[in-house]
Design a protein around this motif. Structure first.
Motif, PDB file in Angstrom:
ATOM      1  N   ALA A   1     -16.522  28.005  22.077  1.00 39.61           N
ATOM      2  CA  ALA A   1     -15.714  27.895  23.296  1.00 39.61           C
ATOM      3  C   ALA A   1     -14.376  27.233  23.011  1.00 39.61           C
ATOM      4  CB  ALA A   1     -16.486  27.107  24.358  1.00 39.61           C
ATOM      5  N   MET A   2     -14.372  26.213  22.166  1.00 39.40           N
ATOM      6  CA  MET A   2     -13.118  25.558  21.804  1.00 39.40           C
ATOM      7  C   MET A   2     -12.186  26.512  21.055  1.00 39.40           C
ATOM      8  SD  MET A   2     -12.543  22.440  22.801  1.00 39.40           S
ATOM      9  CE  MET A   2     -11.455  21.724  21.573  1.00 39.40           C
ATOM     10  N   ILE A   3     -12.748  27.354  20.210  1.00 41.40           N
ATOM     11  CA  ILE A   3     -11.920  28.330  19.490  1.00 41.40           C
ATOM     12  C   ILE A   3     -11.249  29.281  20.478  1.00 41.40           C
ATOM     13  CG2 ILE A   3     -11.992  30.294  17.898  1.00 41.40           C
ATOM     14  CD1 ILE A   3     -14.179  28.808  16.360  1.00 41.40           C
ATOM     15  N   LEU A   4     -12.006  29.775  21.455  1.00 39.47           N
ATOM     16  CA  LEU A   4     -11.429  30.692  22.440  1.00 39.47           C
ATOM     17  C   LEU A   4     -10.345  30.017  23.267  1.00 39.47           C
ATOM     18  CD1 LEU A   4     -14.610  32.577  23.727  1.00 39.47           C
ATOM     19  CD2 LEU A   4     -12.846  33.434  22.184  1.00 39.47           C
ATOM     20  N   VAL A   5     -10.611  28.788  23.709  1.00 43.66           N
ATOM     21  CA  VAL A   5      -9.621  28.091  24.537  1.00 43.66           C
ATOM     22  C   VAL A   5      -8.371  27.777  23.726  1.00 43.66           C
ATOM     23  CG1 VAL A   5      -9.165  25.968  25.816  1.00 43.66           C
ATOM     24  CG2 VAL A   5     -11.349  27.134  26.096  1.00 43.66           C
ATOM     25  N   ALA A   6      -8.552  27.341  22.468  1.00 40.92           N
ATOM     26  CA  ALA A   6      -7.403  26.969  21.644  1.00 40.92           C
ATOM     27  C   ALA A   6      -6.565  28.172  21.244  1.00 40.92           C
ATOM     28  CB  ALA A   6      -7.878  26.231  20.392  1.00 40.92           C
TER      29      ALA A   6
ATOM     30  N   THR B   1      -7.499  36.998  15.108  1.00 39.35           N
ATOM     31  CA  THR B   1      -8.712  37.162  14.302  1.00 39.35           C
ATOM     32  C   THR B   1      -9.732  36.062  14.580  1.00 39.35           C
ATOM     33  OG1 THR B   1      -7.681  35.942  12.478  1.00 39.35           O
ATOM     34  CG2 THR B   1      -7.455  38.337  12.468  1.00 39.35           C
ATOM     35  N   HIS B   2      -9.291  34.847  14.861  1.00 37.88           N
ATOM     36  CA  HIS B   2     -10.228  33.738  15.084  1.00 37.88           C
ATOM     37  C   HIS B   2     -11.059  33.982  16.340  1.00 37.88           C
ATOM     38  CE1 HIS B   2      -8.079  31.387  12.008  1.00 37.88           C
ATOM     39  NE2 HIS B   2      -6.976  31.853  12.556  1.00 37.88           N
ATOM     40  N   ALA B   3     -10.399  34.311  17.443  1.00 33.62           N
ATOM     41  CA  ALA B   3     -11.122  34.561  18.689  1.00 33.62           C
ATOM     42  C   ALA B   3     -11.983  35.820  18.588  1.00 33.62           C
ATOM     43  CB  ALA B   3     -10.129  34.686  19.849  1.00 33.62           C
ATOM     44  N   ARG B   4     -11.473  36.849  17.900  1.00 35.75           N
ATOM     45  CA  ARG B   4     -12.254  38.086  17.776  1.00 35.75           C
ATOM     46  C   ARG B   4     -13.554  37.835  17.010  1.00 35.75           C
ATOM     47  NH1 ARG B   4      -8.584  41.053  15.884  1.00 35.75           N
ATOM     48  NH2 ARG B   4      -9.056  40.977  13.666  1.00 35.75           N
ATOM     49  N   ARG B   5     -13.510  37.042  15.952  1.00 37.51           N
ATOM     50  CA  ARG B   5     -14.722  36.750  15.182  1.00 37.51           C
ATOM     51  C   ARG B   5     -15.758  36.063  16.055  1.00 37.51           C
ATOM     52  NH1 ARG B   5     -16.645  32.267  13.039  1.00 37.51           N
ATOM     53  NH2 ARG B   5     -14.707  31.103  13.408  1.00 37.51           N
TER      54      ARG B   5
ATOM     55  N   ASP C   1     -12.174  25.884  10.507  1.00 35.72           N
ATOM     56  CA  ASP C   1     -12.526  27.243  10.099  1.00 35.72           C
ATOM     57  C   ASP C   1     -12.223  27.462   8.620  1.00 35.72           C
ATOM     58  OD1 ASP C   1     -13.574  29.767  11.091  1.00 35.72           O
ATOM     59  OD2 ASP C   1     -11.617  30.591  10.586  1.00 35.72           O
ATOM     60  N   ASP C   2     -11.145  26.874   8.111  1.00 34.99           N
ATOM     61  CA  ASP C   2     -10.844  26.962   6.680  1.00 34.99           C
ATOM     62  C   ASP C   2     -11.942  26.298   5.852  1.00 34.99           C
ATOM     63  OD1 ASP C   2      -8.483  28.274   7.228  1.00 34.99           O
ATOM     64  OD2 ASP C   2      -7.266  26.450   7.193  1.00 34.99           O
ATOM     65  N   ILE C   3     -12.419  25.150   6.327  1.00 36.86           N
ATOM     66  CA  ILE C   3     -13.484  24.457   5.597  1.00 36.86           C
ATOM     67  C   ILE C   3     -14.778  25.259   5.664  1.00 36.86           C
ATOM     68  CG2 ILE C   3     -14.878  22.353   5.551  1.00 36.86           C
ATOM     69  CD1 ILE C   3     -12.424  20.833   6.494  1.00 36.86           C
ATOM     70  N   ARG C   4     -15.030  25.922   6.789  1.00 35.91           N
ATOM     71  CA  ARG C   4     -16.215  26.786   6.884  1.00 35.91           C
ATOM     72  C   ARG C   4     -16.201  27.864   5.809  1.00 35.91           C
ATOM     73  NH1 ARG C   4     -16.991  31.769   8.606  1.00 35.91           N
ATOM     74  NH2 ARG C   4     -14.817  31.880   9.288  1.00 35.91           N
ATOM     75  N   ARG C   5     -15.026  28.452   5.584  1.00 35.59           N
ATOM     76  CA  ARG C   5     -14.926  29.460   4.528  1.00 35.59           C
ATOM     77  C   ARG C   5     -15.108  28.832   3.152  1.00 35.59           C
ATOM     78  NH1 ARG C   5     -10.891  31.655   8.057  1.00 35.59           N
ATOM     79  NH2 ARG C   5      -9.243  30.538   6.955  1.00 35.59           N
ATOM     80  N   ASP C   6     -14.619  27.602   2.973  1.00 32.98           N
ATOM     81  CA  ASP C   6     -14.839  26.903   1.699  1.00 32.98           C
ATOM     82  C   ASP C   6     -16.325  26.666   1.455  1.00 32.98           C
ATOM     83  OD1 ASP C   6     -12.137  26.820   1.202  1.00 32.98           O
ATOM     84  OD2 ASP C   6     -11.857  24.789   1.976  1.00 32.98           O
TER      85      ASP C   6
END
Length: 369
Positions: free
Chosen positions: A234-239, A281-285, A134-139
């Motif tokens: 789905a991986m973001i929600l589970v993690a 914030t990660h799951a909410r996004r 997710d950090d790289i996505r923002r980069d």
């Protein structure tokens, strides 16, 4: 807790720890300052355990969960406290490590603190990998903006279609500036963007491989049955959520994700405002992005049908009910003058209810008429 229990609260920082200690019968805590290293922490708790039972806590922060695992490894029960839920006096304007440790241990003994769920080491490792992606996505987003703004400042605008399409990339690689410093700046910016995209693609493959292993395979497969959710989301929600069973009701999960409205009510007056946004914030996004898909009429396209193959019928039924209910709800909100972002936030909140029901094996109260 037993009456003879000693309570310990740690105010930790990078280099030192202040320990607030309340022994049985004490009204004022003893404060000790020690270096933040395993040797001194072990000595502290070994001495306290000789006196009787010990329980400890500290606020989630710079130490992560390594401090928790070290304390538990010494045979001491430990809680990691949610800092945002620690009671605070509005008039208290002096903050020091010693004051914080004393306040924390008093609240700990009184049972006024809220402990958070501590993930296992493997769960934390998977979450760190996904957050790194997710950090790289923002980069990538930042470097895309920098590339376009650099070109726009010098009158280079692509008019042949959408940005970042195949044609746009071909056009980018043909750009050339006469001045060497400007050409060098453009090449460096474009190279940084390409490197960020390559790192993102590499981590995407790693996450897809991780999703096929236990304990991710089953919950990820279930979540992919819902419209708007694929492997990465789905991986973001589970993690981030880890265990859906720890939420007794869907409203608890909605609050954890910050998708419930703020409220300032007193007496006969009820006032509700914007979303609290106080949760993960990660799951909410991810949920907000998924909620936008429910604007369209319910359907099962080829991609969703492929993702749903081999999944339990109960999960498929829950996902289909979600499509019907949430699309109808979106149309209702838009018909009553709600702006699209407001309507989508409401859809995301109700989507959480359907996901909770699917992941816990319980029935959702949001049934389709």
């Amino acid at each position: 807790m037993e009456k003879g229990t000693t309570y310990v609260a740690l105010d930790d920082s990078k280099r030192k720890i202040v320990a607030g200690i309340l022994r049985p019968g004490d009204t004022e805590p003893e404060l000790r300052e020690l270096p933040n290293d395993p040797h001194h922490i072990r000595r502290l708790f070994e001495r306290l355990r000789r006196e009787g039972p010990v329980v400890a806590c500290y606020e989630a922060g710079v130490s992560g969960y390594d401090l928790y695992r070290q304390i538990v490894g010494l045979g001491v029960a430990c809680d990691v406290i949610a800092p945002a839920l620690t009671p605070r006096r509005p008039g208290q304007r002096i903050k020091t490590d010693r004051r914080d440790a004393a306040k924390l241990v008093r609240f700990f003994r009184a049972g006024e603190l809220t402990a958070i769920h501590v993930p296992a080491e493997a769960e934390e490792a998977g979450r760190d990998l996904i957050r790194c992606r997710d950090d790289i996505r923002r980069d990538v987003l930042r470097w895309r903006h920098r590339t376009l703004k650099l070109l726009t400042r010098h009158g280079r605008n692509y008019l042949g279609g959408k940005n970042w399409s195949r044609g746009h990339w071909t056009w980018l690689r043909t750009q050339h500036f006469a001045l060497p410093p400007l050409q060098r700046a453009f090449e460096a910016t474009l190279f940084a963007l390409e490197q960020a995209l390559a790192r993102q693609a590499e981590l995407d493959k790693e996450i897809e491989t991780l999703a096929l292993t236990d304990p991710y395979r089953e919950p990820v497969g279930w979540l992919r049955c819902f419209r708007g959710l694929d492997t990465l989301s789905a991986m973001i929600l589970v993690a981030e959520i880890i265990d859906f069973q720890r939420f007794r009701r869907p409203r608890e999960l909605m609050a954890y994700l910050g998708l419930v409205p703020t409220e300032y009510s007193s007496g006969d007056t009820q006032r509700r405002g914007a979303l609290t946004k106080a949760g993960n914030t990660h799951a909410r996004r991810v949920l907000i992005e998924a909620a936008w898909h429910y604007r369209h009429r319910p359907t099962i396209g080829p991609a969703l049908a492929s993702r749903s193959q081999g999944q339990p019928p109960a999960i498929l039924a829950q996902a289909w009910r979600a499509q019907q209910r949430l699309h109808r709800r979106y149309r209702h909100l838009m018909g009553h003058g709600k702006r699209p972002p407001v309507a989508v936030a409401a859809i995301a909140r109700e989507l959480v209810g359907f996901i909770w029901a699917a992941m816990t094996g319980r029935e959702s109260r949001l049934q389709v008429a």
